[in-house]
Design an enzyme around this catalytic site. Structure first.
Site, PDB file in Angstrom:
ATOM      1  N   ASN A  48      23.776 -16.813 -19.004  1.00  0.00           N
ATOM      2  CA  ASN A  48      22.564 -17.473 -20.154  1.00  0.00           C
ATOM      3  C   ASN A  48      21.891 -18.354 -19.365  1.00  0.00           C
ATOM      4  OD1 ASN A  48      23.680 -15.990 -22.314  1.00  0.00           O
ATOM      5  ND2 ASN A  48      24.749 -17.641 -23.060  1.00  0.00           N
ATOM      6  N   ARG A 376      14.924  -2.438 -25.654  1.00  0.00           N
ATOM      7  CA  ARG A 376      15.856  -2.347 -24.510  1.00  0.00           C
ATOM      8  C   ARG A 376      16.996  -0.893 -24.786  1.00  0.00           C
ATOM      9  NH1 ARG A 376      15.426  -7.510 -22.075  1.00  0.00           N
ATOM     10  NH2 ARG A 376      14.793  -9.074 -23.584  1.00  0.00           N
ATOM     11  N   ARG A 406      11.559  -8.616 -21.329  1.00  0.00           N
ATOM     12  CA  ARG A 406      12.385  -9.540 -20.086  1.00  0.00           C
ATOM     13  C   ARG A 406      13.524  -8.870 -19.373  1.00  0.00           C
ATOM     14  NH1 ARG A 406       9.320 -14.119 -18.230  1.00  0.00           N
ATOM     15  NH2 ARG A 406       8.815 -14.646 -20.352  1.00  0.00           N
ATOM     16  N   HIS A 436       8.333  -5.355 -30.558  1.00  0.00           N
ATOM     17  CA  HIS A 436       9.775  -5.737 -30.632  1.00  0.00           C
ATOM     18  C   HIS A 436      10.486  -5.092 -31.698  1.00  0.00           C
ATOM     19  CE1 HIS A 436      13.300  -8.662 -31.204  1.00  0.00           C
ATOM     20  NE2 HIS A 436      13.338  -8.487 -30.040  1.00  0.00           N
ATOM     21  N   TYR A 469      26.890  -6.190 -30.396  1.00  0.00           N
ATOM     22  CA  TYR A 469      25.938  -6.942 -31.144  1.00  0.00           C
ATOM     23  C   TYR A 469      26.317  -6.474 -32.564  1.00  0.00           C
ATOM     24  CZ  TYR A 469      22.971  -8.249 -26.959  1.00  0.00           C
ATOM     25  OH  TYR A 469      22.675  -8.462 -25.517  1.00  0.00           O
ATOM     26  N   ARG A 565      22.285 -18.561 -34.925  1.00  0.00           N
ATOM     27  CA  ARG A 565      23.166 -18.400 -33.664  1.00  0.00           C
ATOM     28  C   ARG A 565      22.617 -19.442 -33.059  1.00  0.00           C
ATOM     29  NH1 ARG A 565      22.184 -13.486 -31.176  1.00  0.00           N
ATOM     30  NH2 ARG A 565      21.135 -14.749 -29.430  1.00  0.00           N
ATOM     31  N   HIS A 595      23.423 -11.055 -34.284  1.00  0.00           N
ATOM     32  CA  HIS A 595      22.144 -10.672 -33.804  1.00  0.00           C
ATOM     33  C   HIS A 595      21.366  -9.853 -35.146  1.00  0.00           C
ATOM     34  CE1 HIS A 595      19.108  -7.959 -31.571  1.00  0.00           C
ATOM     35  NE2 HIS A 595      19.102  -9.068 -30.708  1.00  0.00           N
TER      36      HIS A 595
END
Length: 709
Positions: A48, A376, A406, A436, A469, A565, A595
């Site tokens: 992270n 992703r 990213r 997204h 997730y 979160r 998530h």
């Protein structure tokens, strides 16, 4: 101690994020977690922090010449002041991380049979065996680079583990420096011995450093120290002025090894002479240098945390369950038609129905077209393979592959090329916006005409992260939603203007306005005797305009429950006490990454529920294509109520906001364990599955629809 935010109306997003990562580090300190899980959270903290430096710290460093960065209204920050606050807090957390690793976790692992050794502690016979293995397997891979007038300092890769060697050559009193990369091809932790309940490893850099004579023949090694650099990856492309986004992205990625250094981590054992020479070569200011008392690149500890022969030191397995709505072997198209829509909750319930949906569509002669967004995906993605198969089978396949995702840019570019080569129509993104949203539509010819089947979700179409997730996926053939999704794809792939949406909320077109409308309506309907209620579960809440509307709702007696979160910019303690108590914030960190996004508004007894991909962040609701979809089924709404209730009542892993940007600690006690939301949810889905199977066994009229094959 966190930066002072006592009287601030909004919590700065980067300051808030650091406290989120502090909560991640808290999981490493939680003695109620198994040892290997605590080690895993040490690795997550490092991973992270790497991304935080590459993007957020890099972004602030680019602003250091500005006197003030305006964010919203009169709110903002002074970049130099923020940078100092971030640096102070990061150094505190890194020190805590290494203290937790070396004082608690590694000694406890050693007592349980897992030992991380150093060279000088090993017996002679072990060192000889390792040296032979080094010569046979690792020496040919290594390439030392001496630095002199004919050998300039190399382009050190971002986040690579490097060794700086100071030495003297034979018959030469002058000191020289060399750089030696520790390639990722070499295992970071090399087995010394593994037998029964015992496993000993040595870090690869430790092995290399103690065999440098094989690389520097007839040289005297004066010093060998590890270092690691983090580069500014906060780059953008002027999408309006380029002809080919794909080519420009590839060029930008090729140049990433040349970008500015924003962090230099060095071993605390590195001499002052070597440190100053290295900093000069990298042109790194001293405030960007971290002296580390221990191993660098702790995210590699994921490899040790994944040891599978010590089950008592890891979390108990929670294998994904079959869905009662779409059991294994069920004909998915018929199931959707019969049920009219159903929800999957990953990773408690398996992701395989999503893959099967695509695989069946790829091979079904009645399927005419498939349209999907990909943000992703995994490196060996069955989702993409199914799309490739569909294209080769003559289906009309249209895929939006977001190549600006990213850190997934290269992977997505590779998949985009494979899809295009298979005959799929591939769109690489939209200028100025990231796509997204998670949307999949299958167009099928049936006896009564064309029918469109949808999957809309909160998480990526990634079979790997679907095991880690918590996400929601909704299957339906609702015509109004299908019309919206068709229009959405026309906006994404063509020049179509956004329509008047039937049911979807779509950013950047109307999500912000819809959220504000529903928050304000809740405030208007609320009274002290009959207060309104808003519940939001999201990854981040940082849009200050929406926070203002939540503040006003709290003043109007609305009970606001937020399950956030990560980044949380709201500061209820800025309000007078009688209103501050109307806002409750919970952050859950546990074995799965929370998530899913859920939005619930009480609406005076006629509740409104939405799920989808959008967090409450300016980038999500203003600069991305995002989708929130309504949940209208009472049965599914009850499931969402249960999910939210579990989160809000979690005393084991739920941290409460107890002060400005300050959270309670988890309770590692037996009394709190029954409230652990992720375990409660898993038990709920398992019990429901078992009861359904028992009912089917007793009653033949309860059938599972199976495909003809």
């Amino acid at each position: 101690m966190a930066a002072s935010v006592e009287n601030e109306q909004y919590i700065n997003r980067d300051i808030s994020w650091l406290e989120f990562n502090a909560r991640v580090l808290g999981e490493a300190a939680d003695k109620g977690n198994p040892l290997l899980e605590r080690l895993k959270f040490i690795a997550i903290f490092s991973s992270n922090l790497d991304e935080f430096y590459m993007v957020r710290v890099a972004g602030v460093s680019q602003q250091l010449g500005d006197t003030f960065k305006r964010v919203y209204g009169d709110s903002g920050y002074v970049p130099a002041v923020l940078m100092k606050q971030l640096d102070t807090r990061i150094r505190q957390l890194v020190e805590r991380q290494y203290r937790s690793l070396y004082k608690e976790i590694l000694p406890e692992l050693a007592r349980n049979g897992i030992r991380l050794a150093v060279w000088k502690e090993l017996p002679e016979e072990k060192r000889e065996a390792l040296r032979k293995r080094f010569i046979a397997s690792y020496l040919p891979i290594l390439t030392p680079i001496g630095i002199d007038s004919s050998h300039p300092f190399p382009q050190v890769p971002n986040l690579g583990l490097e060794l700086l060697v100071r030495l003297r050559r034979e018959n030469d009193e002058k000191e020289h420096f060399a750089v030696l990369e520790v390639p990722s091809l070499i295992p970071r932790f090399i087995e010394v011995e593994v037998y029964g309940r015992h496993a000993t490893f040595i870090p690869s850099e430790e092995l290399i450093a103690n065999n440098l004579d094989l690389l520097f023949n007839k040289c005297t090694i004066l010093e060998c120290s590890a270092f690691r650099i983090t580069r500014d990856m906060d780059f953008s492309i002027d999408e309006e002025s380029i002809a080919d986004l794909l080519t420009e992205m590839q060029i930008a990625l090729q140049k990433k090894a040349q970008r500015k250094v924003v962090r230099l981590e060095i071993s605390s054992l590195m001499s002052r002479k070597s440190r100053e020479w290295l900093a000069g070569m990298l042109r790194t200011p001293k405030e960007y240098i971290f002296s580390i008392s221990g191993m660098l690149n702790l995210k590699d500890l994921f490899r040790l945390a994944g040891l599978n022969n010590f089950p008592e030191l890891a979390d108990r397995p929670l294998p994904p369950l079959s869905s009662v709505s779409c059991p294994k072997g069920a004909d998915i198209f018929r199931t959707i038609r019969e049920k009219g829509g159903f929800l999957l909750h990953h990773p408690y319930e398996s992701f395989s129905p999503v893959v099967r949906f695509l695989e069946e569509a790829a091979n079904d002669p009645n399927v005419l077209a498939i349209k999907q967004t990909l943000y992703r995906v995994s490196g060996n993605s069955p989702v993409v393979k199914a799309l490739i198969a569909a294209a080769r089978n003559g289906k009309q396949v249209s895929v939006l592959v977001e190549i600006k995702a990213r850190f997934d840019e290269e992977n997505n570019i590779n998949w985009a090329r494979e899809l295009a080569n298979a005959g799929a129509h591939v769109v690489y993104g939209i200028a100025g916006l990231k796509v997204h949203c998670k949307a999949l539509m299958v167009v099928r010819q049936e006896e009564d005409g064309i029918r469109r089947y949808l999957h809309l979700g909160t998480g990526n179409y990634n079979d790997k992260t679907a095991q880690l997730y918590t996400d929601l996926g909704f299957f339906t053939d609702d015509k109004a939603l299908a019309d919206d999704v068709s229009a959405l794809f026309n906006v994404i792939t063509g020049f179509s203007s956004p329509p008047d949406w039937n049911k979807l909320w779509v950013a950047p077109f109307n999500i912000k306005e819809k959220l504000i409308y529903h928050i304000d309506r809740e405030a208007e309907l609320s009274t002290p005797q009959n207060p309104g209620a808003i519940t939001i579960k999201a990854n981040s809440l940082i849009d200050y305009e929406i926070i203002d509307h939540l503040y006003e709702a709290a003043r109007r007696h609305v009970k606001i429950n937020l399950v956030i979160r990560g980044i949380c910019g709201i500061n209820p303690f800025w309000l007078p006490k009688q209103y501050a108590r109307n806002i409750q914030v919970v952050s859950i960190l546990d074995r799965f990454l929370e998530h899913a996004r859920i939005y619930r508004f009480a609406n005076n007894g006629d509740p409104v529920y939405y799920i989808g991909s959008a967090d409450v962040m300016p980038r999500n609701i203003r600069r991305r294509i995002e989708v929130l979809l309504p949940i209208e089924s009472d049965a599914i709404r009850r499931d969402l109520d249960f999910i939210l209730d579990c989160a809000l009542r979690d005393k084991r892993k739920g941290r409460r906001l107890i002060g400005p940007n300050r959270y309670s600690r988890p309770l590692p006690s037996a009394s709190a364990e029954p409230t652990r939301s992720q375990y409660k949810l898993y038990d709920f889905y398992r019990n429901r599955l078992e009861k359904t199977r028992e009912a089917i066994g007793r009653n033949e009229s309860l059938t599972i629809f199976t495909s003809p094959n």
